[in-house]
Scaffold this motif. Structure first.
Motif, PDB file in Angstrom:
ATOM      1  N   TYR A  77       0.825  -1.206   0.000  1.00  8.70           N
ATOM      2  CA  TYR A  77       0.000   0.000   0.000  1.00  8.70           C
ATOM      3  C   TYR A  77       0.860   1.258   0.000  1.00  8.70           C
ATOM      4  O   TYR A  77       0.682   2.149  -0.838  1.00  8.70           O
ATOM      5  CB  TYR A  77      -0.933  -0.008   1.215  1.00  8.70           C
ATOM      6  CG  TYR A  77      -1.684   1.290   1.414  1.00  8.70           C
ATOM      7  CD1 TYR A  77      -2.778   1.611   0.603  1.00  8.70           C
ATOM      8  CD2 TYR A  77      -1.297   2.196   2.402  1.00  8.70           C
ATOM      9  CE1 TYR A  77      -3.464   2.802   0.781  1.00  8.70           C
ATOM     10  CE2 TYR A  77      -1.989   3.386   2.586  1.00  8.70           C
ATOM     11  CZ  TYR A  77      -3.066   3.686   1.772  1.00  8.70           C
ATOM     12  OH  TYR A  77      -3.736   4.872   1.941  1.00  8.70           O
ATOM     13  N   THR A 164      -8.129   6.751  10.240  1.00 10.73           N
ATOM     14  CA  THR A 164      -8.583   6.310   8.918  1.00 10.73           C
ATOM     15  C   THR A 164      -9.367   5.013   9.038  1.00 10.73           C
ATOM     16  O   THR A 164      -9.243   4.270  10.015  1.00 10.73           O
ATOM     17  CB  THR A 164      -7.397   6.071   7.978  1.00 10.73           C
ATOM     18  OG1 THR A 164      -6.623   4.964   8.468  1.00 10.73           O
ATOM     19  CG2 THR A 164      -6.510   7.311   7.901  1.00 10.73           C
ATOM     20  N   ARG A 166      -8.861   2.350   7.333  1.00 12.00           N
ATOM     21  CA  ARG A 166      -7.915   1.231   7.299  1.00 12.00           C
ATOM     22  C   ARG A 166      -7.402   0.916   8.698  1.00 12.00           C
ATOM     23  O   ARG A 166      -7.330  -0.247   9.102  1.00 12.00           O
ATOM     24  CB  ARG A 166      -6.752   1.565   6.354  1.00 12.00           C
ATOM     25  CG  ARG A 166      -5.668   0.498   6.264  1.00 12.00           C
ATOM     26  CD  ARG A 166      -4.520   0.995   5.399  1.00 12.00           C
ATOM     27  NE  ARG A 166      -4.941   1.182   4.023  1.00 12.00           N
ATOM     28  CZ  ARG A 166      -4.902   0.232   3.087  1.00 12.00           C
ATOM     29  NH1 ARG A 166      -4.448  -0.965   3.402  1.00 12.00           N
ATOM     30  NH2 ARG A 166      -5.296   0.490   1.869  1.00 12.00           N
ATOM     31  N   ARG A 167      -7.039   1.959   9.459  1.00 11.36           N
ATOM     32  CA  ARG A 167      -6.502   1.731  10.800  1.00 11.36           C
ATOM     33  C   ARG A 167      -7.584   1.232  11.751  1.00 11.36           C
ATOM     34  O   ARG A 167      -7.334   0.389  12.620  1.00 11.36           O
ATOM     35  CB  ARG A 167      -5.852   3.003  11.337  1.00 11.36           C
ATOM     36  CG  ARG A 167      -4.563   3.378  10.618  1.00 11.36           C
ATOM     37  CD  ARG A 167      -3.823   4.477  11.338  1.00 11.36           C
ATOM     38  NE  ARG A 167      -3.385   4.058  12.659  1.00 11.36           N
ATOM     39  CZ  ARG A 167      -2.261   3.392  12.897  1.00 11.36           C
ATOM     40  NH1 ARG A 167      -1.454   3.076  11.887  1.00 11.36           N
ATOM     41  NH2 ARG A 167      -1.929   3.059  14.123  1.00 11.36           N
ATOM     42  N   ARG A 169     -10.162  -0.576  10.934  1.00 11.63           N
ATOM     43  CA  ARG A 169     -10.423  -1.972  10.571  1.00 11.63           C
ATOM     44  C   ARG A 169      -9.323  -2.901  11.065  1.00 11.63           C
ATOM     45  O   ARG A 169      -9.591  -3.972  11.604  1.00 11.63           O
ATOM     46  CB  ARG A 169     -10.537  -2.080   9.043  1.00 11.63           C
ATOM     47  CG  ARG A 169     -10.847  -3.483   8.527  1.00 11.63           C
ATOM     48  CD  ARG A 169     -10.550  -3.560   7.049  1.00 11.63           C
ATOM     49  NE  ARG A 169      -9.110  -3.383   6.791  1.00 11.63           N
ATOM     50  CZ  ARG A 169      -8.611  -2.998   5.627  1.00 11.63           C
ATOM     51  NH1 ARG A 169      -9.420  -2.689   4.622  1.00 11.63           N
ATOM     52  NH2 ARG A 169      -7.309  -2.876   5.470  1.00 11.63           N
ATOM     53  N   ASP A 170      -8.066  -2.483  10.890  1.00 15.03           N
ATOM     54  CA  ASP A 170      -6.942  -3.370  11.196  1.00 15.03           C
ATOM     55  C   ASP A 170      -6.554  -3.387  12.661  1.00 15.03           C
ATOM     56  O   ASP A 170      -6.088  -4.416  13.176  1.00 15.03           O
ATOM     57  CB  ASP A 170      -5.714  -2.974  10.353  1.00 15.03           C
ATOM     58  CG  ASP A 170      -5.934  -3.183   8.865  1.00 15.03           C
ATOM     59  OD1 ASP A 170      -6.904  -3.873   8.509  1.00 15.03           O
ATOM     60  OD2 ASP A 170      -5.140  -2.639   8.068  1.00 15.03           O
ATOM     61  N   ASP A 185     -12.365   6.245   4.376  1.00 13.80           N
ATOM     62  CA  ASP A 185     -12.880   4.902   4.631  1.00 13.80           C
ATOM     63  C   ASP A 185     -13.731   4.441   3.455  1.00 13.80           C
ATOM     64  O   ASP A 185     -14.918   4.736   3.378  1.00 13.80           O
ATOM     65  CB  ASP A 185     -13.691   4.890   5.929  1.00 13.80           C
ATOM     66  CG  ASP A 185     -14.134   3.486   6.318  1.00 13.80           C
ATOM     67  OD1 ASP A 185     -13.727   2.525   5.638  1.00 13.80           O
ATOM     68  OD2 ASP A 185     -14.885   3.360   7.300  1.00 13.80           O
ATOM     69  N   ASP A 187     -14.346   1.274   2.822  1.00 14.67           N
ATOM     70  CA  ASP A 187     -14.909  -0.048   3.103  1.00 14.67           C
ATOM     71  C   ASP A 187     -15.827  -0.079   4.320  1.00 14.67           C
ATOM     72  O   ASP A 187     -16.164  -1.152   4.807  1.00 14.67           O
ATOM     73  CB  ASP A 187     -13.770  -1.060   3.305  1.00 14.67           C
ATOM     74  CG  ASP A 187     -12.900  -1.204   2.072  1.00 14.67           C
ATOM     75  OD1 ASP A 187     -13.463  -1.300   0.965  1.00 14.67           O
ATOM     76  OD2 ASP A 187     -11.665  -1.218   2.200  1.00 14.67           O
ATOM     77  N   ALA A 189     -15.487   0.767   7.670  1.00 14.22           N
ATOM     78  CA  ALA A 189     -14.838   0.035   8.751  1.00 14.22           C
ATOM     79  C   ALA A 189     -15.661   0.000  10.026  1.00 14.22           C
ATOM     80  O   ALA A 189     -15.380  -0.804  10.923  1.00 14.22           O
ATOM     81  CB  ALA A 189     -13.461   0.647   9.036  1.00 14.22           C
TER      82      ALA A 189
END
Length: 255
Positions: A77, A164, A166-167, A169-170, A185, A187, A189
């Motif tokens: 990424y 974010t 991504r953060r 979610r992960d 975002d 997706d 999250a």
């Protein structure tokens, strides 16, 4: 010497422009407008309409260019983003060189504020030759979101955290904050968050005529957001959204 003005233009409402932003645009010899493809033509159209309304300097030239697309298939990424930013910087540099003879002032209209979750400053640092850079702040999507829902960003004396999708979610909900603002975002999250005692305030196209807002308990409102978001993306070809999550604090209150 090239001076580069990064002008925050808010989130789609022309009235978000500050007097400083209007003065900056009118001081430019060259105003750059990126094109992001037919599916995001509205974004270039809005930049054009802003210039038509506020730029009164007859010497200011408006030049459009096609923005390179990021390789979404790259599993690295960060490496993919770096390559993309290099490609954008090359296009900027070539356009500026072809339009200005050695010196002048270039303005670039930036959504929201150039200093918050925006890569324009990082791209500007890669330009060759390096320009002097001046930032004109703009209204952020965070401000537009909380204003649209008429809610305070923070609880009394409490911190909030901007992150974010991504953060979230992960890594899950970050420790130390009961209020999260989630940007970038694609997706949704919030689906990975335990919805118990969590309220969400969501907005898409905040500040624009097609603004959509939804709010309520996450368990009930999350599915409504997913449906509204999918429909809006289908209808418009693109979507920009942001949301705030707030859970009950340790004392059981949600202010």
């Amino acid at each position: 010497m090239i001076e580069l003005l990064l002008v925050g233009i808010g989130t789609g409402n022309r009235e978000h422009l500050t007097l400083q932003a209007i003065r900056a645009l009118n001081s430019a010899d060259l105003i750059l407008i990126p094109r992001k493809g037919a599916d995001k033509a509205d974004l270039a159209d809005l930049r054009r309409s802003i210039c038509t309304e506020v730029v009164t300097n007859p010497a200011a030239r408006i030049v459009e260019f096609d923005l390179p697309r990021r390789d979404q298939s790259n599993p690295d990424y960060r490496g993919g983003v770096d390559d993309w930013h290099d490609a954008i910087a090359d296009v900027w540099s070539n356009t500026i060189r072809s339009e200005l003879s050695g010196s002048g002032t270039v303005a670039f209209l930036v959504w929201g504020d150039p200093t918050l979750y925006d890569s324009t400053l990082r791209i500007a640092s890669r330009l060759n030759p390096a320009p002097s850079v001046r930032v004109i702040p703009g209204i952020t999507s965070i401000q537009a979101l909380t204003a649209s829902h008429a809610i305070p960003l923070n609880e009394i004396g409490a911190p909030f955290l901007v992150t974010t999708g991504r953060r979230l979610r992960d890594a899950g909900w970050p420790a130390g904050a009961d209020t999260l603002v989630v940007m970038l975002d694609g997706d949704c999250a919030f689906q990975h968050v335990d919805p118990a005692d969590v309220t969400i305030w969501w907005g898409a196209y905040v500040g624009m005529p097609q603004q959509i807002t939804l709010a309520g308990p996450l368990a009930e409102t999350g599915p409504r957001i997913l449906k509204a978001r999918a429909e809006a993306r289908e209808n418009n070809g693109w979507i920009m959204d942001v949301y705030l999550l707030r859970r009950k604090s340790a004392d059981g209150e949600q202010r």
